[in-house]
Design a protein around this motif. Structure first.
Motif, PDB file in Angstrom:
ATOM      1  N   TRP A  47       0.823  -1.211   0.000  1.00 27.64           N
ATOM      2  CA  TRP A  47       0.000   0.000   0.000  1.00 27.64           C
ATOM      3  C   TRP A  47       0.860   1.264   0.000  1.00 27.64           C
ATOM      4  O   TRP A  47       0.516   2.266  -0.626  1.00 27.64           O
ATOM      5  CB  TRP A  47      -0.925  -0.011   1.210  1.00 27.64           C
ATOM      6  CG  TRP A  47      -1.800   1.207   1.312  1.00 27.64           C
ATOM      7  CD1 TRP A  47      -1.712   2.213   2.212  1.00 27.64           C
ATOM      8  CD2 TRP A  47      -2.886   1.539   0.443  1.00 27.64           C
ATOM      9  NE1 TRP A  47      -2.676   3.164   1.979  1.00 27.64           N
ATOM     10  CE2 TRP A  47      -3.419   2.775   0.902  1.00 27.64           C
ATOM     11  CE3 TRP A  47      -3.469   0.925  -0.661  1.00 27.64           C
ATOM     12  CZ2 TRP A  47      -4.496   3.389   0.282  1.00 27.64           C
ATOM     13  CZ3 TRP A  47      -4.546   1.547  -1.280  1.00 27.64           C
ATOM     14  CH2 TRP A  47      -5.042   2.763  -0.806  1.00 27.64           C
ATOM     15  N   LYS A  48       1.989   1.213   0.680  1.00 25.53           N
ATOM     16  CA  LYS A  48       2.880   2.368   0.737  1.00 25.53           C
ATOM     17  C   LYS A  48       3.403   2.720  -0.648  1.00 25.53           C
ATOM     18  O   LYS A  48       3.444   3.897  -1.029  1.00 25.53           O
ATOM     19  CB  LYS A  48       4.043   2.073   1.687  1.00 25.53           C
ATOM     20  CG  LYS A  48       5.019   3.226   1.834  1.00 25.53           C
ATOM     21  CD  LYS A  48       6.136   2.874   2.807  1.00 25.53           C
ATOM     22  CE  LYS A  48       7.122   4.036   2.940  1.00 25.53           C
ATOM     23  NZ  LYS A  48       8.230   3.706   3.881  1.00 25.53           N
ATOM     24  N   ILE A  50       2.032   1.844  -3.558  1.00 22.98           N
ATOM     25  CA  ILE A  50       0.917   2.228  -4.434  1.00 22.98           C
ATOM     26  C   ILE A  50       0.520   3.682  -4.196  1.00 22.98           C
ATOM     27  O   ILE A  50       0.315   4.452  -5.140  1.00 22.98           O
ATOM     28  CB  ILE A  50      -0.283   1.290  -4.208  1.00 22.98           C
ATOM     29  CG1 ILE A  50       0.064  -0.130  -4.677  1.00 22.98           C
ATOM     30  CG2 ILE A  50      -1.513   1.804  -4.954  1.00 22.98           C
ATOM     31  CD1 ILE A  50      -1.011  -1.149  -4.379  1.00 22.98           C
ATOM     32  N   THR A  51       0.407   4.083  -2.934  1.00 19.62           N
ATOM     33  CA  THR A  51       0.032   5.469  -2.636  1.00 19.62           C
ATOM     34  C   THR A  51       1.134   6.450  -3.025  1.00 19.62           C
ATOM     35  O   THR A  51       0.860   7.613  -3.320  1.00 19.62           O
ATOM     36  CB  THR A  51      -0.279   5.625  -1.139  1.00 19.62           C
ATOM     37  OG1 THR A  51       0.835   5.133  -0.366  1.00 19.62           O
ATOM     38  CG2 THR A  51      -1.529   4.855  -0.770  1.00 19.62           C
ATOM     39  N   LYS A  52       2.375   5.981  -3.030  1.00 22.68           N
ATOM     40  CA  LYS A  52       3.471   6.846  -3.465  1.00 22.68           C
ATOM     41  C   LYS A  52       3.402   7.089  -4.965  1.00 22.68           C
ATOM     42  O   LYS A  52       3.680   8.197  -5.442  1.00 22.68           O
ATOM     43  CB  LYS A  52       4.812   6.207  -3.093  1.00 22.68           C
ATOM     44  CG  LYS A  52       6.014   7.075  -3.432  1.00 22.68           C
ATOM     45  CD  LYS A  52       7.311   6.402  -3.001  1.00 22.68           C
ATOM     46  CE  LYS A  52       8.513   7.280  -3.356  1.00 22.68           C
ATOM     47  NZ  LYS A  52       9.792   6.637  -2.950  1.00 22.68           N
ATOM     48  N   LEU A  54       0.555   6.683  -6.764  1.00 15.97           N
ATOM     49  CA  LEU A  54      -0.756   7.287  -7.039  1.00 15.97           C
ATOM     50  C   LEU A  54      -1.182   8.110  -5.819  1.00 15.97           C
ATOM     51  O   LEU A  54      -1.989   7.657  -5.000  1.00 15.97           O
ATOM     52  CB  LEU A  54      -1.791   6.207  -7.341  1.00 15.97           C
ATOM     53  CG  LEU A  54      -1.597   5.408  -8.626  1.00 15.97           C
ATOM     54  CD1 LEU A  54      -2.603   4.273  -8.700  1.00 15.97           C
ATOM     55  CD2 LEU A  54      -1.722   6.305  -9.854  1.00 15.97           C
ATOM     56  N   PRO A  55      -0.659   9.324  -5.677  1.00 17.34           N
ATOM     57  CA  PRO A  55      -0.973  10.147  -4.494  1.00 17.34           C
ATOM     58  C   PRO A  55      -2.453  10.457  -4.333  1.00 17.34           C
ATOM     59  O   PRO A  55      -2.895  10.805  -3.235  1.00 17.34           O
ATOM     60  CB  PRO A  55      -0.166  11.429  -4.749  1.00 17.34           C
ATOM     61  CG  PRO A  55       0.923  11.026  -5.688  1.00 17.34           C
ATOM     62  CD  PRO A  55       0.324   9.969  -6.555  1.00 17.34           C
ATOM     63  N   LEU A  57      -4.806   8.531  -4.081  1.00 18.55           N
ATOM     64  CA  LEU A  57      -5.393   7.613  -3.107  1.00 18.55           C
ATOM     65  C   LEU A  57      -5.208   8.104  -1.676  1.00 18.55           C
ATOM     66  O   LEU A  57      -5.931   7.678  -0.774  1.00 18.55           O
ATOM     67  CB  LEU A  57      -4.760   6.220  -3.261  1.00 18.55           C
ATOM     68  CG  LEU A  57      -4.967   5.539  -4.617  1.00 18.55           C
ATOM     69  CD1 LEU A  57      -4.222   4.215  -4.666  1.00 18.55           C
ATOM     70  CD2 LEU A  57      -6.457   5.333  -4.882  1.00 18.55           C
ATOM     71  N   THR A  58      -4.249   9.007  -1.472  1.00 22.56           N
ATOM     72  CA  THR A  58      -4.000   9.542  -0.130  1.00 22.56           C
ATOM     73  C   THR A  58      -4.879  10.746   0.165  1.00 22.56           C
ATOM     74  O   THR A  58      -5.602  10.780   1.162  1.00 22.56           O
ATOM     75  CB  THR A  58      -2.513   9.926   0.017  1.00 22.56           C
ATOM     76  OG1 THR A  58      -1.703   8.768  -0.209  1.00 22.56           O
ATOM     77  CG2 THR A  58      -2.240  10.468   1.411  1.00 22.56           C
ATOM     78  N   TRP A  59      -4.843  11.760  -0.733  1.00 25.56           N
ATOM     79  CA  TRP A  59      -5.579  12.986  -0.425  1.00 25.56           C
ATOM     80  C   TRP A  59      -7.067  12.880  -0.726  1.00 25.56           C
ATOM     81  O   TRP A  59      -7.869  13.648  -0.188  1.00 25.56           O
ATOM     82  CB  TRP A  59      -4.975  14.182  -1.160  1.00 25.56           C
ATOM     83  CG  TRP A  59      -4.939  14.088  -2.665  1.00 25.56           C
ATOM     84  CD1 TRP A  59      -3.879  13.766  -3.444  1.00 25.56           C
ATOM     85  CD2 TRP A  59      -6.016  14.360  -3.574  1.00 25.56           C
ATOM     86  NE1 TRP A  59      -4.203  13.803  -4.778  1.00 25.56           N
ATOM     87  CE2 TRP A  59      -5.521  14.177  -4.888  1.00 25.56           C
ATOM     88  CE3 TRP A  59      -7.344  14.746  -3.415  1.00 25.56           C
ATOM     89  CZ2 TRP A  59      -6.302  14.352  -6.023  1.00 25.56           C
ATOM     90  CZ3 TRP A  59      -8.132  14.924  -4.551  1.00 25.56           C
ATOM     91  CH2 TRP A  59      -7.606  14.727  -5.833  1.00 25.56           C
ATOM     92  N   ARG A  61      -9.122  10.725   0.286  1.00 24.84           N
ATOM     93  CA  ARG A  61      -9.863  10.282   1.471  1.00 24.84           C
ATOM     94  C   ARG A  61     -10.193  11.438   2.408  1.00 24.84           C
ATOM     95  O   ARG A  61     -11.141  11.355   3.191  1.00 24.84           O
ATOM     96  CB  ARG A  61      -9.045   9.218   2.219  1.00 24.84           C
ATOM     97  CG  ARG A  61      -8.903   7.908   1.457  1.00 24.84           C
ATOM     98  CD  ARG A  61      -8.065   6.914   2.230  1.00 24.84           C
ATOM     99  NE  ARG A  61      -6.684   7.358   2.381  1.00 24.84           N
ATOM    100  CZ  ARG A  61      -5.765   6.701   3.082  1.00 24.84           C
ATOM    101  NH1 ARG A  61      -6.095   5.584   3.723  1.00 24.84           N
ATOM    102  NH2 ARG A  61      -4.534   7.155   3.148  1.00 24.84           N
ATOM    103  N   SER A 116       2.292  14.712  -7.091  1.00 25.76           N
ATOM    104  CA  SER A 116       2.632  14.648  -5.668  1.00 25.76           C
ATOM    105  C   SER A 116       2.909  16.023  -5.072  1.00 25.76           C
ATOM    106  O   SER A 116       3.135  16.138  -3.874  1.00 25.76           O
ATOM    107  CB  SER A 116       3.866  13.757  -5.468  1.00 25.76           C
ATOM    108  OG  SER A 116       4.965  14.250  -6.215  1.00 25.76           O
TER     109      SER A 116
END
Length: 346
Positions: A47-48, A50-52, A54-55, A57-59, A61, A116
């Motif tokens: 997950w770390k 993937i979110t790096k 595809l940012p 997915l982080t913001w 949420r 990013s």
């Protein structure tokens, strides 16, 4: 098996005889490659990672309605500004106007998912437009499309192998000198449009030589409108410092002062959009009345171009130029453009 060697009267060295080196079979080599791929795929599947990559997915949420309102206002303001800006950049690059519009939003759409850093501008820039003109001058849009594709491939490969560290070796004086030189070239390239004359050239001397040769054909209304727009932009920029209150601290303002100061700030911030709308109305009026004292861009082809691979060959004169010939035509621009594009975002 251990063998003792006498290298002196009382000194011995023990040497291990490993015998003939065992050959690794093809099956074992394939197994090692499979293990390497499996190990890296597992690392990429975390997950770390993937979110790096595809940012979004982080913001996404934590995205809320307040963020949406701010983005909506910014999007409208920037969008109205990008339209004439991209048209100007396509002119600098020596390409049809619609290519500037295409490049103005496609990069931004991709950056929604891959970006990013919120402060990095996406889309055409003045420096890259000028370098594109120098690389593909006289060859047409097909060379420019291939140049864009190759620049993206090179930047992608640089990211994979970690060559971004090259930027650390570029000193501030070099960067400042380059930026200043490009600024002079960009200003020089726009003088002909303000004067409404036809001039060309890729270098500073060529541009001004061409301008001086055709300056007698200066169009009065083009010059007047261009100068007025520049002056209005500068004056509206100064509005951001105007405050309808003696106190500079917002907590001491009345409700009326807050509304007025906020409106002044909004007008100053939206100066490009306001000028675009007004200029567009003026241009539309002249088009409808069939009286064109100004030099207009004219109608653009509607819709978007078909999604397809970049051209790896094109017609050049009476023969078909292949991939390597097209790359040769663009020369060092294939290497310089991606490096400058990377430098712009640092």
């Amino acid at each position: 098996m251990l063998t003792a060697m006498n290298v002196g009267s009382s000194d011995f060295i023990l040497i291990e005889d490993l015998g003939p080196k065992r050959k690794i079979s093809v099956k074992e080599k394939v197994g090692e490659v499979e293990n390497w791929f499996e190990k890296n795929l597992r690392r990429l599947a975390t997950w770390k990672t993937i979110t790096k990559k595809l940012p979004v997915l982080t913001w996404a949420r934590t995205y809320n309605s307040e963020d949406f309102v701010g983005d909506l206002v910014a999007g409208i303001t920037v969008g109205l500004t990008v339209i004439p800006q991209s048209l100007a950049y396509s002119n600098i690059a020596g390409l049809p106007a619609q290519f500037g519009l295409y490049s103005s939003f496609l990069g931004a759409l991709m950056y929604i998912f891959l970006g990013s850093c919120k402060d990095v501008p996406m889309g055409p820039t003045a420096i890259c437009s000028l370098l594109t003109y120098q690389a593909v001058r006289g060859y047409g849009p097909m060379h420019a499309i291939l140049l864009c594709f190759l620049s993206g491939v090179i930047q992608f490969l640089m990211g994979i192998v970690g060559l971004g560290i090259m930027i650390d070796f570029i000193s501030d004086p070099v960067s400042s000198g380059f930026t200043s030189a490009v600024a002079l070239l960009i200003i020089s390239s726009q003088v002909k449009d303000i004067l409404g004359i036809r001039a060309g050239g890729a270098t500073f001397i060529e541009m001004w030589t061409s301008i001086l040769e055709d300056v007698q054909n200066t169009k009065f209304w083009d010059t007047i409108v261009g100068v007025i727009c520049v002056v209005i932009l500068l004056l509206m920029r100064l509005l951001s410092d105007v405050k309808l209150a003696k106190s500079t601290h917002p907590d001491n303002w009345t409700t009326f002062q807050r509304v007025v100061n906020k409106s002044i700030w909004l007008i100053s911030t939206s100066r490009n959009s306001i000028l675009v709308i007004v200029s567009g109305i003026v241009g539309w009026y002249f088009c409808e009345t069939a009286d064109e004292p100004l030099k207009l861009i004219g109608p653009l082809p509607p819709g978007l171009p078909a999604i397809q691979l970049p051209p790896f060959s094109t017609m050049k004169g009476n023969h078909t130029a292949g991939f390597f010939e097209m790359v040769s035509d663009m020369g060092s621009g294939v290497i310089v453009l991606p490096l400058i594009g990377l430098l712009e975002n640092i």
